[in-house]
Motif scaffolding. Structure first.
Motif, mmCIF file in Angstrom:
data_model
loop_
_atom_site.group_PDB
_atom_site.id
_atom_site.type_symbol
_atom_site.label_atom_id
_atom_site.label_comp_id
_atom_site.label_asym_id
_atom_site.label_seq_id
_atom_site.Cartn_x
_atom_site.Cartn_y
_atom_site.Cartn_z
ATOM 1 N N LEU A 6 18.909 -75.423 27.688
ATOM 2 C CA LEU A 6 17.873 -74.465 27.303
ATOM 3 C C LEU A 6 17.339 -74.766 25.905
ATOM 4 O O LEU A 6 16.120 -74.777 25.668
ATOM 5 N N VAL A 7 18.247 -75.020 24.953
ATOM 6 C CA VAL A 7 17.841 -75.280 23.567
ATOM 7 C C VAL A 7 17.096 -76.606 23.461
ATOM 8 O O VAL A 7 16.016 -76.690 22.858
ATOM 9 N N LEU A 8 17.649 -77.663 24.045
ATOM 10 C CA LEU A 8 17.049 -78.993 23.912
ATOM 11 C C LEU A 8 15.682 -79.060 24.581
ATOM 12 O O LEU A 8 14.746 -79.677 24.048
ATOM 13 N N GLU A 9 15.539 -78.448 25.742
ATOM 14 C CA GLU A 9 14.232 -78.457 26.411
ATOM 15 C C GLU A 9 13.216 -77.630 25.634
ATOM 16 O O GLU A 9 12.024 -77.978 25.584
ATOM 17 N N ALA A 10 13.655 -76.532 24.994
ATOM 18 C CA ALA A 10 12.749 -75.743 24.155
ATOM 19 C C ALA A 10 12.263 -76.549 22.956
ATOM 20 O O ALA A 10 11.168 -76.315 22.431
ATOM 21 N N LEU A 11 13.085 -77.505 22.522
ATOM 22 C CA LEU A 11 12.705 -78.382 21.408
ATOM 23 C C LEU A 11 11.842 -79.551 21.866
ATOM 24 O O LEU A 11 11.404 -80.353 21.040
ATOM 25 N N GLY A 12 11.614 -79.658 23.179
ATOM 26 C CA GLY A 12 10.741 -80.704 23.695
ATOM 27 C C GLY A 12 11.449 -81.899 24.276
ATOM 28 O O GLY A 12 10.801 -82.863 24.708
ATOM 29 N N TYR A 13 12.791 -81.880 24.326
ATOM 30 C CA TYR A 13 13.546 -83.018 24.848
ATOM 31 C C TYR A 13 13.571 -82.983 26.379
ATOM 32 O O TYR A 13 13.589 -81.917 27.001
ATOM 33 N N THR A 14 13.597 -84.176 26.967
ATOM 34 C CA THR A 14 13.837 -84.325 28.396
ATOM 35 C C THR A 14 15.328 -84.546 28.591
ATOM 36 O O THR A 14 15.887 -85.526 28.090
ATOM 37 N N VAL A 15 15.978 -83.640 29.324
ATOM 38 C CA VAL A 15 17.437 -83.655 29.445
ATOM 39 C C VAL A 15 17.828 -84.161 30.836
ATOM 40 O O VAL A 15 17.246 -83.758 31.844
ATOM 41 N N SER A 16 18.843 -85.065 30.849
ATOM 42 C CA SER A 16 19.334 -85.595 32.127
ATOM 43 C C SER A 16 20.828 -85.865 32.008
ATOM 44 O O SER A 16 21.412 -85.785 30.920
ATOM 45 N N TRP A 17 21.447 -86.184 33.152
ATOM 46 C CA TRP A 17 22.885 -86.474 33.190
ATOM 47 C C TRP A 17 23.097 -87.962 33.423
ATOM 48 O O TRP A 17 22.536 -88.544 34.347
ATOM 49 N N HIS A 41 10.206 -88.636 22.633
ATOM 50 C CA HIS A 41 9.498 -89.799 22.096
ATOM 51 C C HIS A 41 10.472 -90.977 22.040
ATOM 52 O O HIS A 41 11.020 -91.357 23.048
ATOM 53 N N GLU A 42 10.739 -91.530 20.871
ATOM 54 C CA GLU A 42 11.649 -92.680 20.767
ATOM 55 C C GLU A 42 13.071 -92.276 20.401
ATOM 56 O O GLU A 42 13.947 -93.124 20.276
ATOM 57 N N GLU A 43 13.305 -90.983 20.223
ATOM 58 C CA GLU A 43 14.625 -90.514 19.812
ATOM 59 C C GLU A 43 15.498 -90.257 21.034
ATOM 60 O O GLU A 43 15.074 -89.600 21.987
ATOM 61 N N ALA A 44 16.731 -90.804 21.006
ATOM 62 C CA ALA A 44 17.662 -90.642 22.122
ATOM 63 C C ALA A 44 18.941 -89.974 21.633
ATOM 64 O O ALA A 44 19.510 -90.357 20.610
ATOM 65 N N VAL A 45 19.380 -88.957 22.388
ATOM 66 C CA VAL A 45 20.592 -88.201 22.052
ATOM 67 C C VAL A 45 21.558 -88.329 23.222
ATOM 68 O O VAL A 45 21.157 -88.236 24.386
ATOM 69 N N LEU A 46 22.858 -88.563 22.899
ATOM 70 C CA LEU A 46 23.885 -88.692 23.934
ATOM 71 C C LEU A 46 25.089 -87.845 23.527
ATOM 72 O O LEU A 46 25.508 -87.859 22.372
ATOM 73 N N HIS A 47 25.663 -87.111 24.519
ATOM 74 C CA HIS A 47 26.812 -86.256 24.206
ATOM 75 C C HIS A 47 27.673 -86.054 25.448
ATOM 76 O O HIS A 47 27.168 -85.774 26.537
ATOM 77 N N LYS A 48 28.996 -86.212 25.260
ATOM 78 C CA LYS A 48 29.946 -85.943 26.337
ATOM 79 C C LYS A 48 30.433 -84.502 26.233
ATOM 80 O O LYS A 48 30.940 -84.099 25.177
#
Length: 740
Positions: free
Chosen positions: A72-83, A95-102
């Motif tokens: 919910l938070v990441l998509e509100a910030l404009g990120y595309t979230v996937s698994w 854009h060009e920024e990539a975030v990864l988290h386990k």
């Protein structure tokens, strides 16, 4: 003579990072009104209240971190979230920024940089909840907390605001300047709603090169741009009057940079990641005096660091202009060096008195001494010893007095043994280098030279930053040797030998003060009479593997026969392999009433080690005869291997120097230089008939370098030139071509 160590307590007030512009902590105490405290916290992202079935809540290690559903938070910030199935992690891309988290981890990776947070994400009701403030900080976002409304406001990063403005197009933007093929290219200006927003270089319609960015008519940024994003050296002016000077990478402060407050005083200089102080840097107080130097994590002092006296305190209170070289020089006296966690001293550390001398080494927690440590005090003391004539002599030495202490939340609750130390030390009084620690009985004894301290050796050897680390010896209170070998932080670690009641007990590997790894334990026969025993005797050596101070695997049993001096093999002796647990072909004497034993070594010993002339055997076969030193082949000797005999010098158990190799018929087969156990340097090879076959350079037993090959007469060279890896150069190059 021997002595020991001690440390003092830190009396300075708790240090905190003096300028952390984006660190947000949610107040939970009475500062908020009862009505506000009762209100549920909420999130506002880019002006919109975050709406979801599950509301945010406060929790975490300190109870003041806001948690909300991650998607919910990441998509509100404009990120595309996937698994990401392979990584078992969530991925968020903008854009060009990539975030990864386990999920369940404290680590969030942003554009390849890993941020270790204080709180982990967690799964609740099939939803991944994230700690909002620290993740938002790692993403370079702007945060603001309202105690009155219990609201956390999150705004887009500086880089994102630039993208947003450029996205308005010509509905709100206008341009004047150079163009090429209808595109902004060269020098120009962009106006937002009629006000200057950017002036500088363009390339193919994008901000590219040097430029200035304005917001609400005020200069906000001056420096480099690449593809519409701040990049390179720049100055960023913040709304509160402070400024950042340093590196930008893809829109964020990343690299080396300095932060100045509204008065122009330097407050931080060091490494940054995504707009956060992250890495190694220096922190300054409001007078521009350095107060901390070390590791930073998300704008906080975290990791290893050094704290210094602040301006106007202690012995450094002389007046100086803020931010000048004189002001910065006032940091000379450090008051703490060690581990930090979230701006407070936590872990192992050292504190210093007002003069900069060591006063305490030990454990800290929540900015206070907490746990075990040593208190230190430096003084001049008289020491006595006897000279060669047996006369008592005294000397005055700078001595450190140490005392074992235990603290709980800054309060001393127990005192233990006292020690004395003499030896090398740093300028701040920290033992460092070779030195000796003594048990301090606290008693004085009367002598013709006056009252002198009574003391017994506890440790002699190497010290590193106040800790017993390196090669050393430990003694009991009867001054009997109990350990000799490697020591790490006061514990037996590495290779070493232990003694019980002065008697050899174990030799091998140690870890964390326990036997661990390959080693040998020793037992003596019934005729053995104690640590001072001198004469003929024998001992059993049980070789095996150890873990947590217990033998976990038997390898072999040996017996030593021979002469002893002061309880150690000394003089002529022999070592026999009685029982081999690992090899079926080895002797099994312990399984039979009568059995064979294999000779391992016969020769001279000194202080328990092979020293002098001796013979070494493998599988009951002679493999070396010659000189030994400290248990290793050293000096002139002969080695028997692969039906060849080497004659020449050894060093550190390896062939070293000018030597010769003969075959079983005593025919010379090689003569030349050895290094690290192999042919290295100039040498000559001979055939089985004793005729010269090669003359030239060797490297690691191969012909390598310039050399000559000789014909069957041993005199006529048929090739001379370069060799590589035992081949002529042409052969080597051909082989390289044929390799796939």
């Amino acid at each position: 003579m021997r002595k020991t160590i001690a440390l003092l307590s830190l009396t300075a007030a708790a240090l905190a990072c003096p300028f952390t512009p984006s660190a947000i902590s949610l107040p939970l105490g009475p500062s908020a009104s009862a009505a506000a405290a009762a209100a549920a916290p909420q999130l506002v992202i880019n002006g919109s209240v975050l709406q979801g079935e599950l509301p945010p809540y406060r929790g975490g290690a300190n109870g003041d971190t806001l948690f909300a559903p991650a998607r919910l938070v990441l998509e509100a910030l404009g990120y595309t979230v996937s698994w990401k199935q392979e990584e078992q992690a969530i991925s968020a891309v903008l854009h060009e920024e990539a975030v990864l988290h386990k999920p369940g981890s404290k680590v969030w990776t942003v554009d390849g940089h890993s941020f270790l947070l204080s709180d982990a994400s967690m799964m609740q009701q099939d939803t991944l909840w994230m700690p909002v403030q620290p993740v938002a900080e790692a993403l370079g976002l702007e945060l603001k907390w309202s105690s009155l409304t219990q609201t956390l406001y999150i705004k887009a990063s500086f880089a994102a605001s630039i993208r947003e403005t450029l996205g308005y197009g010509y509905t709100r933007l206008s341009y004047e300047g150079d163009t090429v093929d209808g595109l902004r290219h060269g020098e120009g200006r962009l106006y937002l709603d009629g006000k200057l927003w950017y002036e500088g270089s363009f390339r193919q319609n994008k901000l590219n090169g040097g430029g200035k960015l304005y917001m609400n008519g005020q200069l906000r940024y001056e420096g480099g741009f690449v593809a519409d994003q701040p990049h390179g050296q720049a100055v960023l002016l913040l709304a509160n009057g402070s400024r950042y000077e340093g590196d930008f990478t893809r829109g964020n402060q990343t690299g080396q940079g300095a932060l100045y407050d509204a008065g122009g005083r330097l407050r931080y200089n060091g490494e940054w990641v995504n707009g956060l102080m992250e890495g190694v840097g220096d922190v300054y107080d409001e007078q521009g005096t350095i107060v901390y130097s070390g590791e930073m994590k998300q704008n906080r002092q975290h990791g290893y660091g050094v704290a210094f006296t602040a301006a106007g305190s202690g012995t450094n209170a002389e007046a100086a202009s803020p931010g000048t070289a004189d002001a910065k020089a006032q940091k000379k006296n450090k008051i703490y060096e060690g581990q930090w966690a979230d701006n407070v001293r936590s872990g192992q550390g050292r504190s210093f008195d007002a003069s900069g001398k060591l006063e305490y080494i030990g454990s800290w927690s929540n900015d206070k001494k907490d746990g075990d440590g040593f208190a230190y005090k430096l003084s001049m003391m008289d020491w006595s010893s006897k000279n060669d004539q047996g006369e008592l002599i005294t000397e005055t030495l700078e001595t450190i007095q140490l005392e074992q202490v235990t603290y709980r939340k800054g309060m001393k609750i127990a005192e233990g043994d006292k020690y004395l130390y003499t030896g090398l030390k740093l300028a701040d009084g920290t033992p460092h280098g070779s030195g000796t620690m003594y048990y301090d009985s606290g008693k004085l004894r009367a002598t013709s030279k006056g009252a002198l301290h009574g003391s017994l050796v506890y440790y002699e050897g190497e010290f590193v930053q106040g800790r017993m680390s390196g090669m050393g010896k430990l003694y009991d209170k009867q001054e009997r040797l109990v350990y000799e070998g490697e020591v790490v932080d006061g514990k037996r670690s590495g290779h070493g030998t232990s003694y019980e009641n002065g008697v050899l007990a174990y030799e091998g590997k140690w870890s964390d003060d326990q036997r661990s790894g390959l080693g040998r334990r020793y037992t003596f026969d019934k005729s053995y009479t104690g640590p001072d025993f001198t004469g003929s005797s024998s001992l059993l050596m049980h070789e095996g593997r150890f873990a947590a101070d217990k033998e976990t695997e038997a390898i072999a049993v040996y017996r030593h026969y021979g002469q002893f001096l002061n309880g150690l093999p000394d003089g002529y002796g022999a070592v026999m392999l009685l029982h081999d647990y690992k090899n079926e072909s080895g002797p099994k004497s312990l399984d039979k009433e009568q059995g064979t034993a294999w000779l391992i070594y016969e020769g001279e010993f000194r202080k328990g080690l092979r020293e002098g002339d001796g013979r070494l055997y493998e599988n009951n076969t002679l493999v070396y005869e010659g000189q030994f030193s400290k248990g290793l082949r050293e000096g002139i000797g002969m080695a028997y291997e692969d039906r060849m005999i080497y004659k020449g010098p050894f060093k550190d158990d390896l062939k070293e120097g000018e030597g010769e190799i003969f075959d079983a018929f005593d025919t010379l087969r090689f003569k030349g230089t050895f290094k690290n156990g192999k042919k290295n340097g100039f040498g000559r090879l001979y055939s089985e008939n004793g005729l010269l076959s090669y003359e030239g350079q060797f490297k690691n037993d191969w012909k390598h370098g310039y050399g000559k090959l000789f014909g069957s007469d041993g005199k006529t060279p048929y090739y001379q030139g370069e060799f590589r890896e035992d081949k002529t150069l042409s052969q080597y190059l051909n082989d390289m071509k044929e390799k796939p």
